[in-house]
Design a protein around this motif. Structure first.
Motif, PDB file in Angstrom:
ATOM      1  N   ILE A  67     -13.411  77.462  32.458  1.00  0.00           N
ATOM      2  CA  ILE A  67     -13.973  76.557  33.476  1.00  0.00           C
ATOM      3  C   ILE A  67     -13.567  77.017  34.878  1.00  0.00           C
ATOM      4  O   ILE A  67     -14.370  77.002  35.817  1.00  0.00           O
ATOM      5  CB  ILE A  67     -13.521  75.099  33.223  1.00  0.00           C
ATOM      6  N   LEU A  68     -12.329  77.432  35.031  1.00  0.00           N
ATOM      7  CA  LEU A  68     -11.872  77.894  36.356  1.00  0.00           C
ATOM      8  C   LEU A  68     -12.607  79.170  36.769  1.00  0.00           C
ATOM      9  O   LEU A  68     -12.779  79.440  37.970  1.00  0.00           O
ATOM     10  CB  LEU A  68     -10.354  78.139  36.331  1.00  0.00           C
ATOM     11  N   ASN A  69     -13.020  79.955  35.787  1.00  0.00           N
ATOM     12  CA  ASN A  69     -13.866  81.123  36.045  1.00  0.00           C
ATOM     13  C   ASN A  69     -13.312  82.017  37.160  1.00  0.00           C
ATOM     14  O   ASN A  69     -14.002  82.372  38.121  1.00  0.00           O
ATOM     15  CB  ASN A  69     -15.291  80.636  36.389  1.00  0.00           C
ATOM     16  N   GLY A  70     -12.044  82.317  37.050  1.00  0.00           N
ATOM     17  CA  GLY A  70     -11.415  83.221  38.014  1.00  0.00           C
ATOM     18  C   GLY A  70     -10.705  82.524  39.159  1.00  0.00           C
ATOM     19  O   GLY A  70      -9.937  83.153  39.892  1.00  0.00           O
ATOM     20  N   ARG A  71     -10.963  81.234  39.342  1.00  0.00           N
ATOM     21  CA  ARG A  71     -10.257  80.509  40.412  1.00  0.00           C
ATOM     22  C   ARG A  71      -8.808  80.256  39.988  1.00  0.00           C
ATOM     23  O   ARG A  71      -8.474  80.215  38.810  1.00  0.00           O
ATOM     24  CB  ARG A  71     -10.936  79.158  40.684  1.00  0.00           C
ATOM     25  N   SER A  72      -7.970  79.993  40.973  1.00  0.00           N
ATOM     26  CA  SER A  72      -6.583  79.666  40.636  1.00  0.00           C
ATOM     27  C   SER A  72      -6.463  78.164  40.407  1.00  0.00           C
ATOM     28  O   SER A  72      -7.376  77.392  40.725  1.00  0.00           O
ATOM     29  CB  SER A  72      -5.660  80.092  41.784  1.00  0.00           C
ATOM     30  N   LEU A  73      -5.350  77.764  39.840  1.00  0.00           N
ATOM     31  CA  LEU A  73      -5.077  76.340  39.659  1.00  0.00           C
ATOM     32  C   LEU A  73      -4.136  75.915  40.780  1.00  0.00           C
ATOM     33  O   LEU A  73      -3.057  76.489  40.955  1.00  0.00           O
ATOM     34  CB  LEU A  73      -4.434  76.110  38.282  1.00  0.00           C
ATOM     35  N   ASP A  74      -4.551  74.899  41.556  1.00  0.00           N
ATOM     36  CA  ASP A  74      -3.725  74.477  42.690  1.00  0.00           C
ATOM     37  C   ASP A  74      -2.680  73.439  42.297  1.00  0.00           C
ATOM     38  O   ASP A  74      -1.556  73.483  42.780  1.00  0.00           O
ATOM     39  CB  ASP A  74      -4.627  73.918  43.796  1.00  0.00           C
ATOM     40  N   TYR A  75      -3.070  72.469  41.470  1.00  0.00           N
ATOM     41  CA  TYR A  75      -2.129  71.392  41.113  1.00  0.00           C
ATOM     42  C   TYR A  75      -2.091  71.183  39.607  1.00  0.00           C
ATOM     43  O   TYR A  75      -3.132  71.210  38.940  1.00  0.00           O
ATOM     44  CB  TYR A  75      -2.562  70.060  41.750  1.00  0.00           C
ATOM     45  N   LEU A  76      -0.901  70.905  39.118  1.00  0.00           N
ATOM     46  CA  LEU A  76      -0.738  70.414  37.749  1.00  0.00           C
ATOM     47  C   LEU A  76      -0.100  69.027  37.856  1.00  0.00           C
ATOM     48  O   LEU A  76       1.033  68.888  38.342  1.00  0.00           O
ATOM     49  CB  LEU A  76       0.178  71.357  36.943  1.00  0.00           C
ATOM     50  N   ILE A  77      -0.852  68.017  37.459  1.00  0.00           N
ATOM     51  CA  ILE A  77      -0.351  66.644  37.544  1.00  0.00           C
ATOM     52  C   ILE A  77       0.327  66.299  36.223  1.00  0.00           C
ATOM     53  O   ILE A  77      -0.297  66.383  35.159  1.00  0.00           O
ATOM     54  CB  ILE A  77      -1.518  65.627  37.755  1.00  0.00           C
ATOM     55  N   ILE A  78       1.587  65.890  36.289  1.00  0.00           N
ATOM     56  CA  ILE A  78       2.294  65.495  35.068  1.00  0.00           C
ATOM     57  C   ILE A  78       2.454  63.980  35.065  1.00  0.00           C
ATOM     58  O   ILE A  78       3.349  63.424  35.702  1.00  0.00           O
ATOM     59  CB  ILE A  78       3.692  66.159  34.984  1.00  0.00           C
ATOM     60  N   ASN A  79       1.572  63.321  34.331  1.00  0.00           N
ATOM     61  CA  ASN A  79       1.700  61.867  34.222  1.00  0.00           C
ATOM     62  C   ASN A  79       2.818  61.477  33.261  1.00  0.00           C
ATOM     63  O   ASN A  79       3.394  60.407  33.386  1.00  0.00           O
ATOM     64  CB  ASN A  79       0.381  61.254  33.727  1.00  0.00           C
ATOM     65  N   HIS A  80       3.085  62.348  32.296  1.00  0.00           N
ATOM     66  CA  HIS A  80       4.034  61.979  31.235  1.00  0.00           C
ATOM     67  C   HIS A  80       4.652  63.255  30.676  1.00  0.00           C
ATOM     68  O   HIS A  80       3.941  64.215  30.393  1.00  0.00           O
ATOM     69  CB  HIS A  80       3.260  61.208  30.158  1.00  0.00           C
ATOM     70  N   MET A  81       5.975  63.232  30.502  1.00  0.00           N
ATOM     71  CA  MET A  81       6.692  64.447  30.103  1.00  0.00           C
ATOM     72  C   MET A  81       6.912  64.593  28.601  1.00  0.00           C
ATOM     73  O   MET A  81       7.504  65.582  28.160  1.00  0.00           O
ATOM     74  CB  MET A  81       8.061  64.483  30.796  1.00  0.00           C
ATOM     75  N   GLU A  82       6.520  63.608  27.786  1.00  0.00           N
ATOM     76  CA  GLU A  82       6.755  63.792  26.349  1.00  0.00           C
ATOM     77  C   GLU A  82       6.071  65.091  25.911  1.00  0.00           C
ATOM     78  O   GLU A  82       4.949  65.396  26.348  1.00  0.00           O
ATOM     79  CB  GLU A  82       6.235  62.591  25.546  1.00  0.00           C
ATOM     80  N   PRO A  83       6.738  65.883  25.066  1.00  0.00           N
ATOM     81  CA  PRO A  83       6.226  67.230  24.785  1.00  0.00           C
ATOM     82  C   PRO A  83       4.847  67.307  24.121  1.00  0.00           C
ATOM     83  O   PRO A  83       4.261  68.384  24.085  1.00  0.00           O
ATOM     84  CB  PRO A  83       7.317  67.839  23.896  1.00  0.00           C
ATOM     85  N   ASP A  84       4.307  66.192  23.623  1.00  0.00           N
ATOM     86  CA  ASP A  84       2.927  66.278  23.128  1.00  0.00           C
ATOM     87  C   ASP A  84       1.957  66.485  24.285  1.00  0.00           C
ATOM     88  O   ASP A  84       0.801  66.875  24.060  1.00  0.00           O
ATOM     89  CB  ASP A  84       2.530  65.052  22.288  1.00  0.00           C
ATOM     90  N   HIS A  85       2.423  66.277  25.519  1.00  0.00           N
ATOM     91  CA  HIS A  85       1.581  66.538  26.708  1.00  0.00           C
ATOM     92  C   HIS A  85       2.163  67.612  27.620  1.00  0.00           C
ATOM     93  O   HIS A  85       1.438  68.227  28.383  1.00  0.00           O
ATOM     94  CB  HIS A  85       1.393  65.252  27.516  1.00  0.00           C
ATOM     95  N   SER A  86       3.471  67.800  27.546  1.00  0.00           N
ATOM     96  CA  SER A  86       4.078  68.777  28.458  1.00  0.00           C
ATOM     97  C   SER A  86       4.292  70.133  27.786  1.00  0.00           C
ATOM     98  O   SER A  86       4.717  71.092  28.436  1.00  0.00           O
ATOM     99  CB  SER A  86       5.422  68.246  28.979  1.00  0.00           C
ATOM    100  N   GLY A  87       3.983  70.210  26.473  1.00  0.00           N
ATOM    101  CA  GLY A  87       4.281  71.430  25.715  1.00  0.00           C
ATOM    102  C   GLY A  87       3.676  72.698  26.279  1.00  0.00           C
ATOM    103  O   GLY A  87       4.215  73.789  26.104  1.00  0.00           O
ATOM    104  N   ALA A  88       2.551  72.575  26.974  1.00  0.00           N
ATOM    105  CA  ALA A  88       1.879  73.781  27.478  1.00  0.00           C
ATOM    106  C   ALA A  88       2.219  74.059  28.953  1.00  0.00           C
ATOM    107  O   ALA A  88       1.657  74.983  29.555  1.00  0.00           O
ATOM    108  CB  ALA A  88       0.369  73.643  27.303  1.00  0.00           C
ATOM    109  N   ILE A  89       3.123  73.284  29.532  1.00  0.00           N
ATOM    110  CA  ILE A  89       3.404  73.458  30.965  1.00  0.00           C
ATOM    111  C   ILE A  89       3.927  74.867  31.267  1.00  0.00           C
ATOM    112  O   ILE A  89       3.482  75.530  32.207  1.00  0.00           O
ATOM    113  CB  ILE A  89       4.415  72.393  31.469  1.00  0.00           C
TER     114      ILE A  89
END
Ligand code: FEO
Length: 399
Positions: A67-89
């Motif tokens: 989807i980014l198709n070569g663009r960079s990612l500017d922000y990563l929003i972490i709403n919750h740190m439990e590893p089922d959501h933070s595992g790929a950080i």
């Protein structure tokens, strides 16, 4: 190549389904799997809202990069740190080393502790705003829904609430991603099981969060698990209101622990009495067979709870001990309670359940019944009394 799912023109669902993991948090059964939802926003700046579990990150990263198709990612929003959501950080940071990691004061010590990440941090607090261009992200602190650092992100232009675990469900998303693309009957039990098992302990904090969000115009609720809500928002909000206030329906959950069937027979007598008294929702569970996850879910649904246990080495039967410990941990409120059991040579089952009644503070509808071995005539009379008194209290409650 992936078939992308749009929440709006430039907001994408890039979640993944996990059909392999047997137990969520390594303790709650996943017979229908689970989805980890993540969202990607393209604008003058790009933002990723939450990530996924480590076990699913390859597909997730493929989707994000495509989807980014070569663009960079500017922000990563972490709403919750439990590893089922933070595992790929860590993987996201490796892929996009300049990404700004957005969290609150309680997020970052966890980020360091779990992943040793300490750089490019952007701290937000209540009402902070990040302007992506057309899209604007507003932050609301919602501690203990489900961990202390949990927050929610509201995208003001499309009016989408990224709600972390809140409004989430067990069960994978099998083609349908939005609530109007699926048969919601399938998710009915899994939604409440997720709430009662994972978030139910924090009902007061859920209420506070709901009060805080009440003024927002919400067109979509994008949780980290389960369907995205856009056509049944009042239904899921109403469910959360009821569940967090421990509001229940008329019905009785009977749970027994029985080595050789004598305590089970006592459960059947109570259940038959309840039926004769007009109670239509009666569920009997064998604590040796049914995981506490499902029993807790049923208790969240029904007002009446009747617990029976044989004795075991002078104490309570082990699976019943495990269940009441779990209940004492989660502390569901506002139930009617009945107690029964058999003492065999040493007793201990009913005695332990009586202590549980004091701890949990549910209303005991009738005196406990403890048969010496198998139930005799006089025990049967008392079991019938438990059934009748439970039915009477439920009827009174209905008026
Ligand atoms: Fe889905 Fe509290 O993590």
């Amino acid at each position: 190549m992936h078939h992308f799912v749009h929440l709006s023109e430039n907001i994408y669902w890039i979640g993944v389904n996990d059909r392999r993991t047997q137990l969520f948090e390594n303790q709650w059964p996943l017979p229908n799997g689970i989805a980890y939802n993540s969202y990607l926003i393209l604008d003058e700046k790009t933002a990723l809202v939450d990530t996924v579990s480590m076990c699913s990150m390859d597909t997730f990263l493929e989707k994000a990069k495509e989807i980014l198709n070569g663009r960079s990612l500017d922000y990563l929003i972490i709403n919750h740190m439990e590893p089922d959501h933070s595992g790929a950080i860590r993987t996201v940071v490796n892929e996009f080393p300049d990404v700004q990691i957005v969290g609150n004061a309680k997020t970052f010590p966890m980020l360091q502790g779990f992943y040793n990440i300490t750089e490019n941090l952007m701290e937000v607090e209540e009402n902070s705003l990040i302007d992506l261009g057309k899209h604007k992200l507003r932050f609301y602190m919602t501690p203990m829904v489900h961990w202390p650092e949990t927050m929610m992100t509201y995208e003001e232009t499309e009016k989408i609430l990224f709600s972390a675990d809140a409004f989430g469900s067990f069960g994978t998303l099998d083609g349908g991603i939005f609530d109007d693309e699926i048969n919601l009957d399938f998710y009915e039990e899994e939604l409440r099981r997720y709430y009662s098992n994972i978030v139910g302990k924090y009902g007061l904090q859920v209420q506070k969060a709901m009060d805080k969000l009440a003024g927002l115009e919400i067109k979509m609720i994008a949780s980290t698990h389960g369907p995205i809500w856009r056509s049944h928002i009042p239904k899921i909000i109403n469910d959360y209101q009821r569940w967090s206030r421990n509001e229940t329906e008329e019905g009785v959950v009977i749970v027994f622990g029985s080595m050789y069937g004598n305590t089970e027979k006592m459960a059947e007598i109570i259940a038959r009495t309840l039926s004769e008294e007009g109670i239509r929702n009666i569920r009997i569970f064998d604590s040796s067979k049914t995981h506490s996850s499902y029993i807790i879910n049923a208790i969240w649904k029904y007002k009446g709870v009747i617990l029976g246990s044989s004795a075991y080495n002078g104490g309570i039967f082990t699976p019943m001990r495990d269940l009441i410990r779990e209940l004492e941990h989660i502390m569901p409120k506002n139930h009617f309670l009945g107690i029964f059991g058999s003492m065999s040579w040493g007793g201990g089952g009913v005695r332990t359940l009586e202590k549980f009644a004091e701890t949990i503070k549910w209303e005991l509808v009738a005196p406990p019944v403890e048969a010496k071995h198998a139930a005799q005539e006089k025990d049967t009379e008392h079991l019938v009394r438990i059934g009748k008194e439970m039915a009477r209290r439920l009827r009174e409650e209905k008026k």
